[in-house]
Design a protein around this motif. Sequence first.
Motif, PDB file in Angstrom:
ATOM      1  N   CYS A 228       7.917   2.829  -7.384  1.00 51.50           N
ATOM      2  CA  CYS A 228       8.581   3.482  -6.263  1.00 51.50           C
ATOM      3  C   CYS A 228       9.130   2.427  -5.289  1.00 51.50           C
ATOM      4  O   CYS A 228       8.961   1.225  -5.493  1.00 51.50           O
ATOM      5  CB  CYS A 228       7.634   4.446  -5.558  1.00 51.50           C
ATOM      6  SG  CYS A 228       6.103   3.687  -5.010  1.00 51.50           S
ATOM      7  N   SER A 229       9.769   2.894  -4.226  1.00 54.01           N
ATOM      8  CA  SER A 229      10.385   1.977  -3.271  1.00 54.01           C
ATOM      9  C   SER A 229       9.381   1.438  -2.270  1.00 54.01           C
ATOM     10  O   SER A 229       9.409   0.259  -1.924  1.00 54.01           O
ATOM     11  CB  SER A 229      11.532   2.679  -2.537  1.00 54.01           C
ATOM     12  OG  SER A 229      12.499   3.143  -3.466  1.00 54.01           O
ATOM     13  N   PHE A 230       8.513   2.308  -1.771  1.00 54.11           N
ATOM     14  CA  PHE A 230       7.459   1.835  -0.876  1.00 54.11           C
ATOM     15  C   PHE A 230       6.286   2.806  -0.891  1.00 54.11           C
ATOM     16  O   PHE A 230       6.444   3.993  -1.215  1.00 54.11           O
ATOM     17  CB  PHE A 230       7.961   1.604   0.553  1.00 54.11           C
ATOM     18  CG  PHE A 230       8.555   2.811   1.231  1.00 54.11           C
ATOM     19  CD1 PHE A 230       7.758   3.711   1.931  1.00 54.11           C
ATOM     20  CD2 PHE A 230       9.930   3.026   1.210  1.00 54.11           C
ATOM     21  CE1 PHE A 230       8.300   4.805   2.571  1.00 54.11           C
ATOM     22  CE2 PHE A 230      10.488   4.124   1.846  1.00 54.11           C
ATOM     23  CZ  PHE A 230       9.677   5.018   2.523  1.00 54.11           C
ATOM     24  N   THR A 231       5.103   2.283  -0.590  1.00 55.43           N
ATOM     25  CA  THR A 231       3.880   3.097  -0.482  1.00 55.43           C
ATOM     26  C   THR A 231       3.218   2.800   0.849  1.00 55.43           C
ATOM     27  O   THR A 231       3.277   1.662   1.349  1.00 55.43           O
ATOM     28  CB  THR A 231       2.892   2.780  -1.622  1.00 55.43           C
ATOM     29  OG1 THR A 231       2.648   1.374  -1.647  1.00 55.43           O
ATOM     30  CG2 THR A 231       3.450   3.201  -2.952  1.00 55.43           C
ATOM     31  N   VAL A 232       2.579   3.826   1.411  1.00 58.19           N
ATOM     32  CA  VAL A 232       1.985   3.699   2.740  1.00 58.19           C
ATOM     33  C   VAL A 232       0.644   4.414   2.764  1.00 58.19           C
ATOM     34  O   VAL A 232       0.513   5.522   2.228  1.00 58.19           O
ATOM     35  CB  VAL A 232       2.903   4.301   3.836  1.00 58.19           C
ATOM     36  CG1 VAL A 232       2.319   4.041   5.217  1.00 58.19           C
ATOM     37  CG2 VAL A 232       4.306   3.727   3.746  1.00 58.19           C
ATOM     38  N   LEU A 233      -0.382   3.777   3.368  1.00 57.51           N
ATOM     39  CA  LEU A 233      -1.667   4.428   3.647  1.00 57.51           C
ATOM     40  C   LEU A 233      -1.713   4.735   5.126  1.00 57.51           C
ATOM     41  O   LEU A 233      -1.452   3.855   5.961  1.00 57.51           O
ATOM     42  CB  LEU A 233      -2.846   3.526   3.276  1.00 57.51           C
ATOM     43  CG  LEU A 233      -3.406   3.694   1.852  1.00 57.51           C
ATOM     44  CD1 LEU A 233      -2.486   2.985   0.874  1.00 57.51           C
ATOM     45  CD2 LEU A 233      -4.808   3.125   1.766  1.00 57.51           C
ATOM     46  N   ASN A 234      -2.058   5.965   5.452  1.00 58.45           N
ATOM     47  CA  ASN A 234      -2.031   6.407   6.842  1.00 58.45           C
ATOM     48  C   ASN A 234      -3.354   7.061   7.215  1.00 58.45           C
ATOM     49  O   ASN A 234      -3.982   7.724   6.392  1.00 58.45           O
ATOM     50  CB  ASN A 234      -0.896   7.419   7.058  1.00 58.45           C
ATOM     51  CG  ASN A 234       0.432   6.905   6.544  1.00 58.45           C
ATOM     52  OD1 ASN A 234       1.031   6.039   7.135  1.00 58.45           O
ATOM     53  ND2 ASN A 234       0.878   7.442   5.411  1.00 58.45           N
ATOM     54  N   ARG A 235      -3.752   6.871   8.479  1.00 63.61           N
ATOM     55  CA  ARG A 235      -4.976   7.483   8.999  1.00 63.61           C
ATOM     56  C   ARG A 235      -4.599   8.530  10.050  1.00 63.61           C
ATOM     57  O   ARG A 235      -3.729   8.302  10.880  1.00 63.61           O
ATOM     58  CB  ARG A 235      -5.854   6.403   9.648  1.00 63.61           C
ATOM     59  CG  ARG A 235      -7.202   6.928  10.166  1.00 63.61           C
ATOM     60  CD  ARG A 235      -7.932   5.851  10.962  1.00 63.61           C
ATOM     61  NE  ARG A 235      -7.295   5.586  12.237  1.00 63.61           N
ATOM     62  CZ  ARG A 235      -6.954   4.368  12.667  1.00 63.61           C
ATOM     63  NH1 ARG A 235      -7.173   3.306  11.919  1.00 63.61           N
ATOM     64  NH2 ARG A 235      -6.368   4.207  13.846  1.00 63.61           N
ATOM     65  N   TYR A 236      -5.289   9.667   9.989  1.00 64.60           N
ATOM     66  CA  TYR A 236      -5.115  10.683  11.027  1.00 64.60           C
ATOM     67  C   TYR A 236      -6.067  10.377  12.184  1.00 64.60           C
ATOM     68  O   TYR A 236      -7.263  10.181  11.963  1.00 64.60           O
ATOM     69  CB  TYR A 236      -5.423  12.081  10.485  1.00 64.60           C
ATOM     70  CG  TYR A 236      -4.409  12.610   9.498  1.00 64.60           C
ATOM     71  CD1 TYR A 236      -3.067  12.690   9.829  1.00 64.60           C
ATOM     72  CD2 TYR A 236      -4.800  13.043   8.236  1.00 64.60           C
ATOM     73  CE1 TYR A 236      -2.131  13.181   8.924  1.00 64.60           C
ATOM     74  CE2 TYR A 236      -3.883  13.543   7.324  1.00 64.60           C
ATOM     75  CZ  TYR A 236      -2.548  13.605   7.674  1.00 64.60           C
ATOM     76  OH  TYR A 236      -1.639  14.091   6.782  1.00 64.60           O
ATOM     77  N   ASP A 237      -5.550  10.334  13.400  1.00 63.08           N
ATOM     78  CA  ASP A 237      -6.387  10.099  14.576  1.00 63.08           C
ATOM     79  C   ASP A 237      -6.606  11.398  15.345  1.00 63.08           C
ATOM     80  O   ASP A 237      -5.799  12.337  15.231  1.00 63.08           O
ATOM     81  CB  ASP A 237      -5.746   9.047  15.488  1.00 63.08           C
ATOM     82  CG  ASP A 237      -5.994   7.629  14.986  1.00 63.08           C
ATOM     83  OD1 ASP A 237      -6.796   7.485  14.037  1.00 63.08           O
ATOM     84  OD2 ASP A 237      -5.402   6.685  15.528  1.00 63.08           O
ATOM     85  N   PRO A 238      -7.705  11.466  16.140  1.00 65.11           N
ATOM     86  CA  PRO A 238      -8.028  12.721  16.831  1.00 65.11           C
ATOM     87  C   PRO A 238      -6.989  13.168  17.854  1.00 65.11           C
ATOM     88  O   PRO A 238      -6.988  14.318  18.263  1.00 65.11           O
ATOM     89  CB  PRO A 238      -9.365  12.399  17.531  1.00 65.11           C
ATOM     90  CG  PRO A 238      -9.929  11.241  16.795  1.00 65.11           C
ATOM     91  CD  PRO A 238      -8.747  10.447  16.333  1.00 65.11           C
TER      92      PRO A 238
END
Length: 758
Positions: A228-238
Motif C-alpha cells: 500500500c501507499s502508507f500505513t498508520v497506527l492511531n490511538r483513541y484518547d479520552p
Amino acid sequence: MKASGSAGAETQMATGPSDVVAEEQAALRRVAMLVARAASPEELFGAVAAEVGLLMGVDFTILSRYDPDDTAVTVAAWARTGSEDPIDFGTRWAVGGDNVTTRVFTTGRPARIDVYALASGPAAEVGRRLLFRSAVGAPIIVAGRLWGLMLVAYRHEQWLPPDTEVRLARFTELVATAIADAQSRVELRGYAEEQAALRRVATLVADGAPSMQVFTALAGEVGHLLGCSFTVLNRYDPDGTAVTVGAWAGTGDMSFPVGTRWSRGGHNVTTLVSETGRPARIDGYAGTTGPAADLARAAGACSIVGVPIFVEGRLWGFMSAASTREEVLAADTETRLAGFTELAGTAIANAQARLELRGFAEEQAALRRVATLVAQAAPPEEVFFAVAAEVGLVLRVDLTILSRYDSAKSATVVGVWSGSGDTASAPVGSRFELGGENVHTEVFRTRRPARVNHAEASGPATSVFRPLQIRSAVGVPISVEGGLWGAMLVLSTREEFLPTNIEVRLAAFTELVGTTVANADAQAALTASRARIVATADTTRRRIERDLHDGAQQRLVSLHLHLRGAVLAAVPPGADELAGRLAAIGTGLVGVLEELREIARGVHPASLTAGGLRPALKTLARRSAVPVRLDVRVDGRLPECIELAAYHAVAEALTNVVKHAHATVVDVHGEIVERRLNVRVRDDGRGGADATAGSGLVALTDRVEALGGRFWLSSVPGAGTTMEISLPLTGLDGWGAECGSPRGSGADRARSVDARRK
C-alpha cells in the motif's frame, strides 16, 4: 498486451474437421505446458490470446478481469495482422448496459451478440470503436468465483461459429487453472512473507522493545506486505481525538507523522471504527467528511481500510492501510491486518503491564520513604515537601500541591513541588479564597476526589495557578481523624488528560499526610502539656523561693536581730549562763538561715535571675567539688525558659559527676549556633551513665523537649560521659516573661485543629 498472427477466417474455413481438432489440441498443449511450468500470468495471458485468435481465425481476442468496483480491465489482447489495435493492457471500462462483458458478469455463463450495433453500455462503445460486428464471451471461473472473461470478435458480416463458446471454454479452463496456480503461489508466498513479518514483530514484542519501536516496525511491515501507499497506527484518547503513534510511507513522505492529532467525527474510517469497534473501509474519499477525511484527502488517499486494536477487551485505537492509486485495496486487507493488530494489542498490553509494575515498585518505594519520615516524627513541613516531590516524580506530573483548608473561605499551600523547579506562582504559604469551579473548592464542597479541566475552571484558586498554564488537575481530600484537613493536587500542563487511576494512587499518600498531621497535632499537644508542666513547676519554684526569702528568711533574720538586741540587753549582769545559752540560740538561727538560703538557691538560683546564664554557670563551677573548665560564649540575656533549662542541665550533670563519675575534671562548653543554644558537659570519669536510670535526667529530658530542644547522652564505660542539649531560640515569641504556657505554635495549632475537626 498485444499479439498478432496471419491466420484468418478464410484459412479456418478451408481447413477440415480433423485438422481443426489437431490444431486445437496442439494449441491447448502449448498453453498447458505454460501452465505446467508456472509461467507468469502476463506470458500466459498473451499466449492464450494469440493461440485462440490464430486457432479460431477471429479479428480480436481480449482477456479481461472483473474488479470489485464493477469494472473490467484488460489483461491481454490479440489482433489479426493489419487490424488496428487500440486495446492496451490495463484499459478499463464500467460494467453496464447490454453487451457481452455485462451479460457474462451478470449470468456467469457464456454470452453472444451477433449484431453488435444493437449493444449498449461502455463495453459496447469500446467494441463499436473497434468495428465489432459479432462477439462471443466465455467466463473464467477461478475457485468457484467469476474472475473475468475471454472475448473473441469478428469485424466482417459473418457470425462467429456456433461452437465458439464450447471451444473457448477449453481455453478458459486452462486460464483459470493457471490463474488459480498463480494465485496459490502468490498467496503462499504472501502467507510466508506475512508469517515472517509477524515473527519479526512478535520477536520485538517478546524482547520488551519500546512501544514506539514496535509501532514503527508494525507500520513498516504492513506497508511492505500489502504494497500500500502508507500505513498508520492511531490511538483513541479520552478527549475525543485520535493521535498517530506509528507510521510508514512507501515514498518516505510522512503525511501522518507521529504525534499528528485530529478530532473524531464525520464520515470516515477513524469515526466508523471508533463507533462500531469493527473494521471499516472507504473506497473513494470524495463523499467523506470530518477532520480525518480532510487529512486523508490531503495525503491523496483513494482507498483506506481501518482495523480496530483492542487492549484487554477495550478499544485502544486502530491500524489503517491506505492506497493513493486508483485501484482499491484488496478484499482480504482487513483479514490480513487483523493478525498485526493482535500483535499491536499484545505489545501495548505488555508495555502497560511493565509500566504498571515499574510504577507500582516506584510507588511502593516512594511510600516507604515518606513512611520512614513519618515514623521518625520528621517536621510536618519536611513531610509535606517529601510527599509533594515523591508524588510528582512517581506519577510524572508537572506540579504537585498540598493545601490546608483554613476555613470555609480559604486554603493555604503547605507543600509544593514542580518538575521544572518553578514554584514562584504558588510558593508555600500562598493563600487564596475558595469559590468558583476549581479543584480546591470542589474537594472542599464534596469531601471527595475532583477532576477539572482548567480551560473550564474559575475562581480565585484558578487565578493563582493560571501563570503555570495548567491544562488539567486532579485533587483528593486529606482527612485527619475523620475530618477534612486539606487537599492534595496534581496538575498537568500537557494536552492529554491525567490517568484515570490517579485518584486511587494518590490515596495512599494522603493517608500518610493525614498521619503526619495527626502525629504533629499529638506532638504539639504533648509538647504544650509538658511545657505547661515545666512552666508550672518553675512558677512553683519561684514562688517557694520568694516565700522563703520574703517569709521564713525574713522572720529568722528578725528573730536573730531581736535576740542579739533587746533580749540580750535584758539579761541581768552576772547571768553568764543565760547569756551563753542565748548566744548559742543566735548562732543556731544563723545556721538555719544559711541552710534556708542554700535551699532557696537550689529551688531557683538567684544568680540566674540577677545576672543571666553565664554568671549562674560560673557560680555552679565555683561550688563544684570537681574542677570545672568553663567556656561559655553567651553574652546578654536569653529567654528565661532557655536559661533555666540550660542551668538545670549543667547543674544535674555536675551533681552526677560528683556523685558517680569519679572524674578529675569537667569541661562545660556553651555557644549559640544558627539561633540555637548548644551546651555540652564532658567529664573524664568512668562512664556507664544511663539516661533512663534516674529521675533527674528523665526530668531534664522532658524539660528540654518541652521547649522543642534535643537531648543526647553518650557514656561509654571507661571513656567518660558527654551530655549535650540543643535549645531553639526561635519560635519563642509566644512564651510569657516567666516561660509559662506557650501562646504560639503549639497550643494555637492544637486549638485550630480541634476547631476544624468540630
